[in-house]
Motif scaffolding. Structure first.
Motif, PDB file in Angstrom:
ATOM      1  N   THR A  83      49.041  42.364  37.083  1.00  0.00           N
ATOM      2  CA  THR A  83      49.420  43.525  36.279  1.00  0.00           C
ATOM      3  C   THR A  83      49.608  43.136  34.812  1.00  0.00           C
ATOM      4  O   THR A  83      49.312  43.934  33.918  1.00  0.00           O
ATOM      5  CB  THR A  83      50.705  44.183  36.808  1.00  0.00           C
ATOM      6  N   VAL A  84      50.085  41.914  34.563  1.00  0.00           N
ATOM      7  CA  VAL A  84      50.212  41.434  33.185  1.00  0.00           C
ATOM      8  C   VAL A  84      48.845  41.427  32.511  1.00  0.00           C
ATOM      9  O   VAL A  84      48.678  41.923  31.382  1.00  0.00           O
ATOM     10  CB  VAL A  84      50.832  40.021  33.150  1.00  0.00           C
ATOM     11  N   ILE A  85      47.859  40.879  33.189  1.00  0.00           N
ATOM     12  CA  ILE A  85      46.511  40.766  32.612  1.00  0.00           C
ATOM     13  C   ILE A  85      45.895  42.136  32.386  1.00  0.00           C
ATOM     14  O   ILE A  85      45.374  42.435  31.299  1.00  0.00           O
ATOM     15  CB  ILE A  85      45.610  39.909  33.526  1.00  0.00           C
ATOM     16  N   TYR A  86      45.962  43.008  33.398  1.00  0.00           N
ATOM     17  CA  TYR A  86      45.353  44.325  33.261  1.00  0.00           C
ATOM     18  C   TYR A  86      46.089  45.195  32.248  1.00  0.00           C
ATOM     19  O   TYR A  86      45.491  46.083  31.627  1.00  0.00           O
ATOM     20  CB  TYR A  86      45.300  45.025  34.622  1.00  0.00           C
ATOM     21  N   GLY A  87      47.373  44.942  32.084  1.00  0.00           N
ATOM     22  CA  GLY A  87      48.142  45.725  31.126  1.00  0.00           C
ATOM     23  C   GLY A  87      47.903  45.325  29.682  1.00  0.00           C
ATOM     24  O   GLY A  87      48.113  46.136  28.773  1.00  0.00           O
ATOM     25  N   LYS A  88      47.455  44.071  29.448  1.00  0.00           N
ATOM     26  CA  LYS A  88      47.323  43.572  28.086  1.00  0.00           C
ATOM     27  C   LYS A  88      45.878  43.428  27.615  1.00  0.00           C
ATOM     28  O   LYS A  88      45.641  43.325  26.404  1.00  0.00           O
ATOM     29  CB  LYS A  88      47.997  42.194  27.966  1.00  0.00           C
ATOM     30  N   THR A  89      44.927  43.370  28.535  1.00  0.00           N
ATOM     31  CA  THR A  89      43.555  43.042  28.164  1.00  0.00           C
ATOM     32  C   THR A  89      42.565  44.034  28.770  1.00  0.00           C
ATOM     33  O   THR A  89      42.938  44.919  29.532  1.00  0.00           O
ATOM     34  CB  THR A  89      43.174  41.625  28.653  1.00  0.00           C
ATOM     35  N   LYS A  90      41.308  43.830  28.455  1.00  0.00           N
ATOM     36  CA  LYS A  90      40.228  44.621  29.035  1.00  0.00           C
ATOM     37  C   LYS A  90      39.571  43.887  30.206  1.00  0.00           C
ATOM     38  O   LYS A  90      38.451  44.213  30.605  1.00  0.00           O
ATOM     39  CB  LYS A  90      39.188  44.945  27.963  1.00  0.00           C
ATOM     40  N   ALA A  91      40.259  42.899  30.732  1.00  0.00           N
ATOM     41  CA  ALA A  91      39.744  42.176  31.896  1.00  0.00           C
ATOM     42  C   ALA A  91      39.585  43.122  33.073  1.00  0.00           C
ATOM     43  O   ALA A  91      40.340  44.088  33.213  1.00  0.00           O
ATOM     44  CB  ALA A  91      40.683  41.028  32.271  1.00  0.00           C
ATOM     45  N   ASN A  92      38.598  42.833  33.906  1.00  0.00           N
ATOM     46  CA  ASN A  92      38.349  43.666  35.086  1.00  0.00           C
ATOM     47  C   ASN A  92      38.406  42.891  36.390  1.00  0.00           C
ATOM     48  O   ASN A  92      38.234  43.480  37.463  1.00  0.00           O
ATOM     49  CB  ASN A  92      36.991  44.353  34.957  1.00  0.00           C
ATOM     50  N   CYS A  93      38.653  41.582  36.319  1.00  0.00           N
ATOM     51  CA  CYS A  93      38.745  40.781  37.541  1.00  0.00           C
ATOM     52  C   CYS A  93      39.671  39.597  37.311  1.00  0.00           C
ATOM     53  O   CYS A  93      39.630  38.966  36.244  1.00  0.00           O
ATOM     54  CB  CYS A  93      37.354  40.287  37.954  1.00  0.00           C
ATOM     55  N   VAL A  94      40.514  39.317  38.305  1.00  0.00           N
ATOM     56  CA  VAL A  94      41.457  38.197  38.247  1.00  0.00           C
ATOM     57  C   VAL A  94      41.322  37.396  39.536  1.00  0.00           C
ATOM     58  O   VAL A  94      41.315  37.973  40.632  1.00  0.00           O
ATOM     59  CB  VAL A  94      42.920  38.687  38.098  1.00  0.00           C
ATOM     60  N   LEU A  95      41.221  36.076  39.405  1.00  0.00           N
ATOM     61  CA  LEU A  95      41.058  35.194  40.554  1.00  0.00           C
ATOM     62  C   LEU A  95      42.101  34.078  40.499  1.00  0.00           C
ATOM     63  O   LEU A  95      42.304  33.465  39.446  1.00  0.00           O
ATOM     64  CB  LEU A  95      39.657  34.570  40.568  1.00  0.00           C
ATOM     65  N   HIS A  96      42.744  33.819  41.618  1.00  0.00           N
ATOM     66  CA  HIS A  96      43.764  32.762  41.697  1.00  0.00           C
ATOM     67  C   HIS A  96      43.521  31.938  42.953  1.00  0.00           C
ATOM     68  O   HIS A  96      43.495  32.479  44.065  1.00  0.00           O
ATOM     69  CB  HIS A  96      45.161  33.389  41.736  1.00  0.00           C
ATOM     70  N   VAL A  97      43.302  30.633  42.780  1.00  0.00           N
ATOM     71  CA  VAL A  97      43.081  29.757  43.929  1.00  0.00           C
ATOM     72  C   VAL A  97      43.921  28.493  43.798  1.00  0.00           C
ATOM     73  O   VAL A  97      44.257  28.057  42.700  1.00  0.00           O
ATOM     74  CB  VAL A  97      41.588  29.357  44.090  1.00  0.00           C
ATOM     75  N   HIS A  98      44.246  27.910  44.948  1.00  0.00           N
ATOM     76  CA  HIS A  98      44.923  26.623  45.010  1.00  0.00           C
ATOM     77  C   HIS A  98      43.895  25.595  45.484  1.00  0.00           C
ATOM     78  O   HIS A  98      43.348  25.746  46.573  1.00  0.00           O
ATOM     79  CB  HIS A  98      46.054  26.640  46.037  1.00  0.00           C
ATOM     80  N   THR A  99      43.636  24.582  44.700  1.00  0.00           N
ATOM     81  CA  THR A  99      42.816  23.465  45.169  1.00  0.00           C
ATOM     82  C   THR A  99      43.588  22.174  44.933  1.00  0.00           C
ATOM     83  O   THR A  99      44.505  22.134  44.106  1.00  0.00           O
ATOM     84  CB  THR A  99      41.462  23.380  44.442  1.00  0.00           C
ATOM     85  N   VAL A 100      43.209  21.137  45.639  1.00  0.00           N
ATOM     86  CA  VAL A 100      43.849  19.841  45.429  1.00  0.00           C
ATOM     87  C   VAL A 100      43.668  19.414  43.981  1.00  0.00           C
ATOM     88  O   VAL A 100      44.611  18.965  43.308  1.00  0.00           O
ATOM     89  CB  VAL A 100      43.255  18.785  46.388  1.00  0.00           C
ATOM     90  N   GLU A 101      42.443  19.594  43.466  1.00  0.00           N
ATOM     91  CA  GLU A 101      42.145  19.130  42.110  1.00  0.00           C
ATOM     92  C   GLU A 101      42.958  19.864  41.056  1.00  0.00           C
ATOM     93  O   GLU A 101      43.505  19.231  40.140  1.00  0.00           O
ATOM     94  CB  GLU A 101      40.646  19.286  41.824  1.00  0.00           C
ATOM     95  N   ASN A 102      43.060  21.187  41.164  1.00  0.00           N
ATOM     96  CA  ASN A 102      43.805  21.875  40.096  1.00  0.00           C
ATOM     97  C   ASN A 102      45.301  21.591  40.197  1.00  0.00           C
ATOM     98  O   ASN A 102      46.007  21.574  39.188  1.00  0.00           O
ATOM     99  CB  ASN A 102      43.466  23.370  40.005  1.00  0.00           C
ATOM    100  N   ASN A 103      45.791  21.328  41.405  1.00  0.00           N
ATOM    101  CA  ASN A 103      47.200  20.946  41.543  1.00  0.00           C
ATOM    102  C   ASN A 103      47.469  19.572  40.948  1.00  0.00           C
ATOM    103  O   ASN A 103      48.478  19.372  40.250  1.00  0.00           O
ATOM    104  CB  ASN A 103      47.609  20.972  43.014  1.00  0.00           C
TER     105      ASN A 103
END
Length: 209
Positions: A83-103
């Protein structure tokens, strides 16, 4: 719930592709896509095995994250970040993943507050085309209080596309389309794998001298 809309089908396709990469360990991760010209978006339902495709994978919520139709499904626990992203920007897609590498990257560089990549061709996937471009990804603390997490996350949301790492939690990316968001996510994960392999090689070389 209408499961035949363009947005539902696009999000389902993205989910299937990310599942093939094994980026949804347990029931982790959350995805969303905005409906055009509407103050609503589809988001993954909480507690679902995202490697499976069902008619109850997503639910429609408003820009406060509340379901717009009667349903037994619960939106993802981190809907407030969307909701933060959609409320502030014109973004139309949000993706959130957990991987070993990004952690691991978030832990290695967490005290610095960000990780920056330079001289990498794949940075162009984030929309940075200059020869000397750099790509900085902020890293924020993993607050268990989601409203507080959203408040800290909000400080790093300025553009219509971007990425933020949550320390020992995962990465959230967004873009003006599903394709752009997925492209940024793939670029980030490539950079994380590259950096960890480079660090290993540098440590090995140093041990030989």
């Amino acid at each position: 719930m209408n499961t035949d809309t363009k947005e539902w089908l696009e999000l389902a396709e993205i989910k299937a592709e990310l599942a093939e990469r094994d980026w949804f360990m347990g029931t982790s991760g959350n995805l969303s896509i905005r409906e055009p010209d509407c103050p609503t978006f589809y988001i993954t339902a909480s507690g679902k095995d995202k490697r499976k495709q069902t008619d109850s994978d997503f639910l429609l919520v408003d820009l406060k994250g509340s379901p717009v139709q009667e349903t037994e499904l619960r939106p993802s626990a981190e809907t407030l970040l969307h909701t933060v992203i959609y409320g502030k920007t014109k973004a139309n897609c949000v993706l959130h993943v957990h991987t070993v590498e990004n952690n691991v990257v978030s832990e290695l560089y967490g005290d610095e507050g960000s990780v920056t990549f330079r001289n990498q061709e794949i940075i162009k996937a984030t929309g940075r085309w200059d020869e000397d471009s750099e790509f900085r990804i902020p890293i924020i603390y993993n607050h268990g209080d989601i409203p507080l997490l959203a408040e800290k996350f909000n400080l790093h949301v300025q553009d219509d596309s971007g990425a933020v790492l949550i320390r020992n939690h995962g990465i959230t990316v967004w873009g003006k389309s599903g394709l752009e968001a997925k492209r940024i996510l793939e670029a980030c994960e490539f950079l994380f794998q590259y950096q960890l392999l480079l660090n290993t090689q540098l440590a090995h070389t140093a041990s030989l001298t």
